[in-house]
Write a protein that holds these residues in place. Sequence first.
Motif, PDB file in Angstrom:
ATOM      1  N   ASN A 108     -60.604 -18.627 -44.427  1.00 46.66           N
ATOM      2  CA  ASN A 108     -60.967 -17.922 -43.291  1.00 46.66           C
ATOM      3  C   ASN A 108     -61.958 -16.905 -43.571  1.00 46.66           C
ATOM      4  OD1 ASN A 108     -59.366 -19.466 -41.173  1.00 46.66           O
ATOM      5  ND2 ASN A 108     -57.667 -18.327 -42.263  1.00 46.66           N
ATOM      6  N   HIS A 109     -62.094 -16.119 -44.415  1.00 46.84           N
ATOM      7  CA  HIS A 109     -62.818 -14.988 -44.627  1.00 46.84           C
ATOM      8  C   HIS A 109     -64.113 -15.084 -45.428  1.00 46.84           C
ATOM      9  CE1 HIS A 109     -60.103 -12.785 -42.185  1.00 46.84           C
ATOM     10  NE2 HIS A 109     -58.923 -13.035 -43.096  1.00 46.84           N
ATOM     11  N   VAL A 110     -64.012 -16.156 -46.280  1.00 39.48           N
ATOM     12  CA  VAL A 110     -65.209 -16.281 -47.276  1.00 39.48           C
ATOM     13  C   VAL A 110     -65.878 -17.582 -47.149  1.00 39.48           C
ATOM     14  CG1 VAL A 110     -65.884 -16.230 -49.559  1.00 39.48           C
ATOM     15  CG2 VAL A 110     -64.137 -14.612 -48.927  1.00 39.48           C
ATOM     16  N   LEU A 111     -65.171 -18.528 -47.327  1.00 44.91           N
ATOM     17  CA  LEU A 111     -65.698 -19.925 -47.031  1.00 44.91           C
ATOM     18  C   LEU A 111     -66.149 -20.377 -45.444  1.00 44.91           C
ATOM     19  CD1 LEU A 111     -66.127 -22.573 -48.727  1.00 44.91           C
ATOM     20  CD2 LEU A 111     -63.958 -23.320 -47.786  1.00 44.91           C
ATOM     21  N   ALA A 112     -65.497 -20.172 -44.479  1.00 43.73           N
ATOM     22  CA  ALA A 112     -65.658 -20.393 -43.185  1.00 43.73           C
ATOM     23  C   ALA A 112     -66.919 -19.896 -42.746  1.00 43.73           C
ATOM     24  CB  ALA A 112     -64.711 -19.937 -42.359  1.00 43.73           C
ATOM     25  N   PRO A 113     -67.442 -18.881 -42.955  1.00 41.47           N
ATOM     26  CA  PRO A 113     -68.576 -18.400 -42.806  1.00 41.47           C
ATOM     27  C   PRO A 113     -69.926 -18.809 -43.474  1.00 41.47           C
ATOM     28  CG  PRO A 113     -67.380 -16.416 -43.170  1.00 41.47           C
ATOM     29  CD  PRO A 113     -66.560 -17.851 -43.556  1.00 41.47           C
ATOM     30  N   ARG A 166     -61.248  -6.261 -55.624  1.00 45.08           N
ATOM     31  CA  ARG A 166     -60.200  -5.559 -55.592  1.00 45.08           C
ATOM     32  C   ARG A 166     -59.014  -5.698 -54.438  1.00 45.08           C
ATOM     33  NH1 ARG A 166     -61.057  -0.589 -52.574  1.00 45.08           N
ATOM     34  NH2 ARG A 166     -59.846   0.615 -54.101  1.00 45.08           N
ATOM     35  N   SER A 167     -57.723  -4.962 -54.624  1.00 45.28           N
ATOM     36  CA  SER A 167     -56.723  -5.063 -53.507  1.00 45.28           C
ATOM     37  C   SER A 167     -56.558  -3.868 -52.972  1.00 45.28           C
ATOM     38  CB  SER A 167     -55.630  -5.624 -53.997  1.00 45.28           C
ATOM     39  OG  SER A 167     -55.493  -7.038 -54.485  1.00 45.28           O
ATOM     40  N   ILE A 168     -56.188  -3.771 -51.630  1.00 45.29           N
ATOM     41  CA  ILE A 168     -55.915  -2.527 -50.964  1.00 45.29           C
ATOM     42  C   ILE A 168     -54.552  -2.666 -50.132  1.00 45.29           C
ATOM     43  CG2 ILE A 168     -56.888  -1.235 -48.999  1.00 45.29           C
ATOM     44  CD1 ILE A 168     -59.634  -2.453 -49.629  1.00 45.29           C
ATOM     45  N   ILE A 169     -54.087  -1.721 -50.160  1.00 48.94           N
ATOM     46  CA  ILE A 169     -52.657  -1.587 -49.365  1.00 48.94           C
ATOM     47  C   ILE A 169     -53.263  -0.992 -47.999  1.00 48.94           C
ATOM     48  CG2 ILE A 169     -50.606  -0.105 -49.063  1.00 48.94           C
ATOM     49  CD1 ILE A 169     -50.380   0.112 -52.038  1.00 48.94           C
ATOM     50  N   VAL A 170     -52.840  -1.839 -47.018  1.00 48.53           N
ATOM     51  CA  VAL A 170     -53.102  -1.543 -45.611  1.00 48.53           C
ATOM     52  C   VAL A 170     -51.851  -1.559 -44.471  1.00 48.53           C
ATOM     53  CG1 VAL A 170     -55.502  -2.385 -45.619  1.00 48.53           C
ATOM     54  CG2 VAL A 170     -53.515  -3.908 -45.172  1.00 48.53           C
ATOM     55  N   VAL A 248     -59.266  -7.908 -45.621  1.00 45.64           N
ATOM     56  CA  VAL A 248     -59.067  -7.009 -44.701  1.00 45.64           C
ATOM     57  C   VAL A 248     -60.301  -6.196 -44.266  1.00 45.64           C
ATOM     58  CG1 VAL A 248     -56.608  -6.932 -44.971  1.00 45.64           C
ATOM     59  CG2 VAL A 248     -58.209  -5.589 -46.315  1.00 45.64           C
ATOM     60  N   ARG A 249     -61.430  -6.463 -44.959  1.00 47.61           N
ATOM     61  CA  ARG A 249     -62.721  -5.684 -44.613  1.00 47.61           C
ATOM     62  C   ARG A 249     -63.030  -5.536 -43.264  1.00 47.61           C
ATOM     63  NH1 ARG A 249     -65.983  -8.625 -47.983  1.00 47.61           N
ATOM     64  NH2 ARG A 249     -65.090  -7.163 -49.890  1.00 47.61           N
ATOM     65  N   SER A 250     -63.049  -6.605 -42.613  1.00 50.51           N
ATOM     66  CA  SER A 250     -63.640  -6.619 -41.138  1.00 50.51           C
ATOM     67  C   SER A 250     -62.458  -5.646 -40.393  1.00 50.51           C
ATOM     68  CB  SER A 250     -63.791  -7.938 -40.511  1.00 50.51           C
ATOM     69  OG  SER A 250     -62.674  -8.759 -40.726  1.00 50.51           O
ATOM     70  N   ARG A 255     -61.104  -0.954 -37.534  1.00 52.08           N
ATOM     71  CA  ARG A 255     -59.797   0.092 -37.297  1.00 52.08           C
ATOM     72  C   ARG A 255     -58.520  -0.614 -36.649  1.00 52.08           C
ATOM     73  NH1 ARG A 255     -62.583   5.701 -35.258  1.00 52.08           N
ATOM     74  NH2 ARG A 255     -64.209   5.951 -36.760  1.00 52.08           N
ATOM     75  N   ARG A 256     -58.642  -1.988 -37.023  1.00 49.11           N
ATOM     76  CA  ARG A 256     -57.208  -2.717 -36.924  1.00 49.11           C
ATOM     77  C   ARG A 256     -56.189  -2.525 -37.878  1.00 49.11           C
ATOM     78  NH1 ARG A 256     -61.268  -6.670 -35.131  1.00 49.11           N
ATOM     79  NH2 ARG A 256     -61.128  -7.449 -37.228  1.00 49.11           N
ATOM     80  N   LEU A 257     -56.862  -2.145 -39.069  1.00 47.73           N
ATOM     81  CA  LEU A 257     -55.967  -1.810 -40.201  1.00 47.73           C
ATOM     82  C   LEU A 257     -56.546  -0.335 -40.938  1.00 47.73           C
ATOM     83  CD1 LEU A 257     -55.095  -5.279 -41.881  1.00 47.73           C
ATOM     84  CD2 LEU A 257     -53.795  -4.057 -40.690  1.00 47.73           C
ATOM     85  N   GLN A 258     -55.747   0.103 -41.584  1.00 49.06           N
ATOM     86  CA  GLN A 258     -56.168   1.426 -42.077  1.00 49.06           C
ATOM     87  C   GLN A 258     -55.629   1.541 -43.684  1.00 49.06           C
ATOM     88  OE1 GLN A 258     -55.034   4.824 -39.746  1.00 49.06           O
ATOM     89  NE2 GLN A 258     -54.443   6.146 -42.010  1.00 49.06           N
ATOM     90  N   PRO A 259     -56.585   1.804 -44.671  1.00 45.10           N
ATOM     91  CA  PRO A 259     -55.968   2.024 -46.040  1.00 45.10           C
ATOM     92  C   PRO A 259     -55.009   3.029 -46.176  1.00 45.10           C
ATOM     93  CG  PRO A 259     -58.210   1.691 -45.586  1.00 45.10           C
ATOM     94  CD  PRO A 259     -57.753   2.055 -44.375  1.00 45.10           C
ATOM     95  N   VAL A 260     -54.071   2.705 -47.114  1.00 43.73           N
ATOM     96  CA  VAL A 260     -53.059   3.571 -47.548  1.00 43.73           C
ATOM     97  C   VAL A 260     -52.940   3.824 -48.830  1.00 43.73           C
ATOM     98  CG1 VAL A 260     -50.611   3.970 -47.343  1.00 43.73           C
ATOM     99  CG2 VAL A 260     -51.838   2.887 -45.248  1.00 43.73           C
TER     100      VAL A 260
END
Length: 300
Positions: A108-113, A166-170, A248-250, A255-260
């Motif tokens: 969804n986030h890399v291939l589709a575009p 990298r990975s992010i907690i959100v 989760v970049r977009s 601001r639908r998700l926030q890094p933690v």
Amino acid sequence: MSRQEINRSGEMEVFVRAVELGGFTAAAIACRMTPSAVSKLVTRLEKRLGARLIHRSTRRLQLTPEGCAFFERSVAILADIAEAERHASAGEQVAGHIRINTSGSFGNHVLAPLVPAFMALHPNVSLEIFHTDRVIDLMEERADVAIRAGPLKSSSLMARKLGTTRSIIVASPDYLRRHGTPYSAAELAKHCRISFSYSRAIEGWPLLIDGEIATVPAARSLQVGDGEAMRHLALAGAGLARLAAFTVRSDIAARRLQPVLEEFNPGDIEEFHAVYIGQGGPLPARVRALLDFLRENVHL
């Protein structure tokens, strides 16, 4: 001369050219031979067949009844050979059907575009994309290419590295309003942590604590089978999630998700590869074109 040493299609081609062009000299020029070589070839052909094919004269060639029959069949056979070669050489044309297996997140986030640009470059290619985080058998699923995350296990598959992330907690702002924002690893115990239901190379969440990496065990209260489902649960306010940055970049930008707990992020990276069956012969051009396109255009 043994049957294996006889180039039947070559003999037919020279014979047909001689008839079509009306003489051995013209056929010799077209076939890059000498007139005497053409004459000897036809004589040898007649001897092997036990039938005269051509009445020779100084002015023109005249086919015998047997020669007419042999000429017609030779034309048909040579046409069939040419058609077979065209079908086989289609593998060198960027055309045909490609089956791609990928995770929902990558799909969804890399291939589709990227799909519109690839289809515009190769209008004779059709794509079939199916999503699963499960490691599939390419042969069994008839997949041409699979996108896999993490370290590759030893196998007979070939692979091209596409990049690292990298990975992010959100968490969603709504979840954090209701449950508070964690500021230490110890506080994670009070939060719902969405985890994967399948085994991964690293179980749990690695965090950098006092200069060393410690792994917070995976929670079992809410588990999902793919990263995209985890993202949607995080967006819905179900809990904290640790996801690939490109997933989760977009959402972070909107601001639908926030890094933690970013100050505790160890910066560990996960590799992504395009894997394919590449042994036993050259790759079809359609698959090679896709692999080249992904390597040049995937930016994680």
